[in-house]
Enzyme design. Structure first.
Site, PDB file in Angstrom:
ATOM      1  N   ASP A 168       0.850  -1.192   0.000  1.00 31.56           N
ATOM      2  CA  ASP A 168       0.000   0.000   0.000  1.00 31.56           C
ATOM      3  C   ASP A 168       0.890   1.248   0.000  1.00 31.56           C
ATOM      4  O   ASP A 168       1.995   1.189  -0.540  1.00 31.56           O
ATOM      5  CB  ASP A 168      -0.971  -0.060   1.197  1.00 31.56           C
TER       6      ASP A 168
ATOM      7  N   HIS B 264       2.053   2.107  -3.272  1.00 31.84           N
ATOM      8  CA  HIS B 264       1.127   3.100  -3.824  1.00 31.84           C
ATOM      9  C   HIS B 264       1.670   4.521  -3.770  1.00 31.84           C
ATOM     10  O   HIS B 264       0.935   5.477  -3.995  1.00 31.84           O
ATOM     11  CB  HIS B 264      -0.231   3.006  -3.119  1.00 31.84           C
TER      12      HIS B 264
END
Ligand SMILES: *[C@@H]1O[C@H](CO)[C@@H](O)[C@H](O)[C@H]1NC(C)=O
Length: 400
Positions: A226, A249
């Site tokens: 993430d 991310h």
């Protein structure tokens, strides 16, 4: 009589001098105490639970006024449940020096609903030096990917309500959820941290900062599933420098507008970052709903993008999976955002996306020496409700 009084006076004087010398000696020579967790019953075999040994060492360090090092030697130490290292302590100088590995149980049910695995709460002057923190989160990730009723997962290492914290050379491995969280803290220095989790591991943000001030994150390497670093509401005076991100991310401010009443994000510097194959580069995101939050005085400087899907993003209509989207205009005010010396390659045609709120347009966006390409050609920009200026060479350059 005179003789007796003089003797008494001499005695008192000598006593005072001795006391003075004792305390001077003590402070200038830095008498310190080291508590090896093995002498508290911890076992480096990776199987016997060392949780209570570590907690006992903490209690001892916390109640002492002498600077104390809790030492974790080489070996694998199972910490079989959630541990709360609770303040407040008499001690303003506790160092946890780790040469070995702390390992969580692979049975995710044990800590999966506890929020954190290792939590330092309400402490002042704690440093964690070195060590590997292995959250053994892979079985929880599998659960999350295959069914809907799984625990949220625990953060490997969390500091909350704490001041004057150092994390130096810590490795966080396979956390169930976020790796490192800094929540309601002031004056935190994170340096030389290494985060490792699979690129497809869910919710495994590398470092999350919220409701905190004066945090610096330097020289770290974050490979995870993430956000590399995520910055929540109420973060002020944050400095991030020399970080390698990917997979993951990217570096994200937000998501903001989670609540209507929300503290803003202010004074953030993000510089000298290398993004390798990440989903985003530098991103600001807010949900599409009313809020009194804001993001302002933020600089993204000297970033290299290598095959990044969305190198520069402001998304004020954030709604992952397009499920239960609020569908309103975002109330978050975004202003004074500088993008300076951002270059490299985009993995998609649109390298620069500024999707701001129709009711609260972004103001004071500055694009300076931005050069992003897509398949060796010019990339594109998509901008809505964004106002600003460009300096130097800016490509793509069709925003303002
Ligand atoms: C942000 O930085 C400015 C300029 O240095 C300073 O005046 C302001 O107090 C800072 N904001 C916070 C919340 O510390």
């Amino acid at each position: 009589m005179e003789q007796v009084r003089q003797t008494n006076l001499t005695f008192v004087l000598m006593y005072v001098i001795a006391l003075f010398m004792f305390f001077t000696f003590k402070s200038t020579n830095g008498i310190e105490e080291t508590l090896n967790i093995v002498s508290f019953g911890a076992n480096p075999n990776g199987e016997s639970d060392s949780k209570n040994a570590i907690l006992t060492a903490w209690t001892s360090a916390c109640s002492s006024t002498t600077p104390t090092t809790i030492y974790v030697p080489i070996g694998r130490f199972l910490v079989g449940g959630s541990v709360v290292f609770k303040g407040r302590c008499n001690n303003k100088g506790i160092t946890v020096r780790i040469d070995g590995t702390l390992v969580a149980t692979s049975n995710y049910g044990v800590i999966g609903n506890e929020g954190s695995w290792l939590l330092f709460d309400d402490v002042d002057g704690v440093s964690i030096i070195g060590g590997i923190l292995d959250g053994q989160g892979t079985s929880l990730w599998d659960c999350k990917r295959s069914s809907k009723s799984c625990p949220t997962g625990a953060t490997n290492l969390r500091f909350s309500n704490s001041n004057n914290i150092v994390m130096n050379g810590v490795t966080s491995l396979n956390s169930q959820m976020f790796h490192i969280v800094i929540d309601r803290c002031n004056n935190v220095k994170v340096q030389g941290v290494k985060v490792t989790a699979a690129g497809n591991s869910p919710n495994t943000d590398g470092i999350h900062v919220q409701l905190s001030s004066s945090v610096t994150i330097l020289n770290s390497n974050i490979e995870t599933g993430d956000d590399c670093i995520s910055i929540g509401s109420g973060t002020t005076n944050l400095w991030i420098e020399s970080i390698a991100c990917g997979p993951g991310h990217g570096i994200s401010i937000g998501s903001l507008a989670k609540e209507f009443q929300e503290l803003g994000v202010e004074n953030v510097t993000v510089k000298t970052i290398k993004f390798i194959g990440t989903e985003n580069g530098v991103r600001i995101k807010s949900w599409g709903r009313p809020s009194n939050g804001f993001a302002r005085n933020i600089i993204f400087q000297h970033a290299t993008m290598v095959n990044v899907q969305n190198p520069i993003v402001i998304d004020q209509n954030y709604c992952p999976n397009q499920k239960d989207c609020p569908g309103q205009a975002s109330g978050v005010k975004i202003s004074n955002i500088i993008y300076q010396d951002i270059h490299g390659t985009s993995a998609t045609k649109v390298a620069l996306k500024l999707n701001c709120s129709p009711t609260n347009p972004c103001t004071g966006i500055s694009l300076e020496d931005v050069m992003l390409t897509y398949e060796n050609k010019n990339a594109e920009a998509l901008c809505n409700h964004a106002g600003g200026v460009t300096y130097g060479v800016v490509q793509p350059n069709n925003c303002f």
